[in-house]
Each structure stands twice: as structure tokens, then as C-alpha cells.
Design an enzyme around this catalytic site. Structure first.
Site, mmCIF file in Angstrom:
data_model
loop_
_atom_site.group_PDB
_atom_site.id
_atom_site.type_symbol
_atom_site.label_atom_id
_atom_site.label_comp_id
_atom_site.label_asym_id
_atom_site.label_seq_id
_atom_site.Cartn_x
_atom_site.Cartn_y
_atom_site.Cartn_z
ATOM 1 C CG ASP A 196 -1.613 1.574 1.513
ATOM 2 O OD1 ASP A 196 -2.560 1.486 0.741
ATOM 3 O OD2 ASP A 196 -1.790 1.774 2.703
ATOM 4 C CG ASP A 204 -1.877 7.705 0.187
ATOM 5 O OD1 ASP A 204 -1.091 8.552 0.086
ATOM 6 O OD2 ASP A 204 -2.781 6.862 -0.865
#
Length: 215
Positions: free
Chosen positions: A4, A6
Site C-alpha cells: 500500500d 498512503d
């Protein structure tokens, strides 16, 4: 490896804090802490609906709000993006080991292109953005798409996530999941390994998260 972006690789949630707070102010309100937590990891359209409802202004146009936030966050990403603790070293170790690697994010391509100036365009074999899939996290499609593009069975992939939405997406896809919470506490979940940061994560630990293959 499926990363991922953020809150996992880069400390971008604080920049989203700024943009969302400023948007709420332009609408004459203040975004609540509960609504901000609910927004973490969601697609932009859902984020804007949460913000509008929190302000008591459900009549607002989510597309107009999204355009405002996207413009502001692009400015912030160009000047204030920083690595999460341990993320740069771990990504470097994964790449040095020549492990197939994907970036799997709910952020749109325009924003990701700016982030890649920090992350490194050669750091990933595949990049899956939120505006390039039919269903975003918590749906499993983003992670299933990344595994397919890498040519690796999802069951042989480790996904690293920081949000409940992302963890749900990766787990539903069938990946092994390492959860490293950033802005939002994570409820323990069966089959999900959780650590406080990436500082103690190495290739041996990641390999240990995968199911054993028959000898």
C-alpha cells in the site's frame, strides 16, 4: 510483495489531514476526528460523502469536492512527502532480492505519479491505482489485479497495509497480510500479522508469513 502507499510507505495521511481540513473550512465547518478516521483508506467518492455528511451538508457535489482536494493534495505531495519509518530500507531490500513487487493504492494515477518521484519509478514492477480498477479497497480487486499483473498466485503474495479498508481488501483477495497501523488503530484479525512499524521487518519475517509449501 504488494505495498500500500498512503500511511504504509509514505507519511501522506498528514497531508490528507491538511487538505481535508481546508476543504471543510471552505464549507464553513470543521471535520470531526471520527469522520477523518472513517475516511482513511477509502476511495475519493466515499471520502467526500463522509466529509459532507459530517458537516451536515449532504447536498454538496462529491465530484466538485474531490476536484478541490485533488488539486490541493497534488500541491502538498510535491513539497511534503516523507517516508514512513523503515519503509525505504524494506523496499530496498525487497528490490535487491529481485522479488516481484507492486504498489497497490486507492489514490488516483495523477497523485501516484508525483509520489513515484519519491518512491522511485523502478521500485515497482506493477502499479495499481484506485482510478484504474472497477472496485477499490475494501474490495479484493486491487490486490487480485496486482498479483495477476505480476504473474504470481495471490496466495504467494504478502501485502503490507495500514488501514482497516486496506487490510480487508488484501485479506479478501487471499494474500498474506502484514498490518502496520499509522493513523487508525487496527482491530486484531485472524490470519493478519500486526506490528507497530516496519523497522523490525526483514525478508525472513515476510517469508514466514506465507503458507508453507509441500517439500
Amino acid at each position: 510483495m504488494l505495498f500500500d502507499m498512503d500511511g504504509t510507505l509514505v507519511d501522506s495521511e498528514r497531508l490528507w489531514d491538511v487538505a481535508l481540513a481546508e476543504l471543510a473550512q471552505t464549507y464553513g465547518g470543521t471535520l470531526s476526528a471520527a469522520a477523518r478516521r472513517a475516511i482513511v483508506g477509502t476511495a475519493m467518492a466515499d471520502s467526500m460523502r463522509i466529509l459532507h455528511d459530517d458537516l451536515g451538508q449532504p447536498h454538496r457535489d462529491p465530484e466538485a469536492s474531490a476536484d478541490w482536494v485533488n488539486t490541493r493534495i497534488l500541491e502538498l505531495f510535491r513539497t511534503g512527502l516523507q517516508w514512513r519509518p523503515g519503509a525505504l530500507a524494506l523496499l530496498g531490500a525487497v528490490r535487491q532480492a529481485r522479488i516481484p513487487t507492486a504498489l497497490v493504492t486507492s489514490s488516483g494515477r495523477a497523485l501516484v505519479e508525483i509520489a513515484l518521484d519519491t518512491l522511485g519509478r523502478d521500485s515497482f514492477d506493477v502499479v495499481v491505482c484506485g482510478d484504474e480498477v472497477d472496485s477499490t479497497k475494501p474490495h479484493p480487486e486491487p490486490y487480485l489485479t496486482a498479483a495477476r499483473l505480476l504473474g504470481v498466485p495471490i496466495e504467494r503474495c504478502v501485502a503490507i497495509e495500514d488501514s482497516p479498508t486496506g487490510v480487508a481488501s488484501a485479506a479478501a483477495a487471499g494474500a498474506a497480510v502484514l498490518a502496520v497501523p499509522a493513523e487508525v488503530p487496527l482491530t486484531p484479525r485472524a490470519g493478519v500479522h500486526q506490528l507497530e512499524s516496519l523497522l523490525a521487518v526483514d525478508l525472513e519475517l515476510l517469508a514466514g508469513l506465507l503458507p508453507r509449501t509441500p517439500a
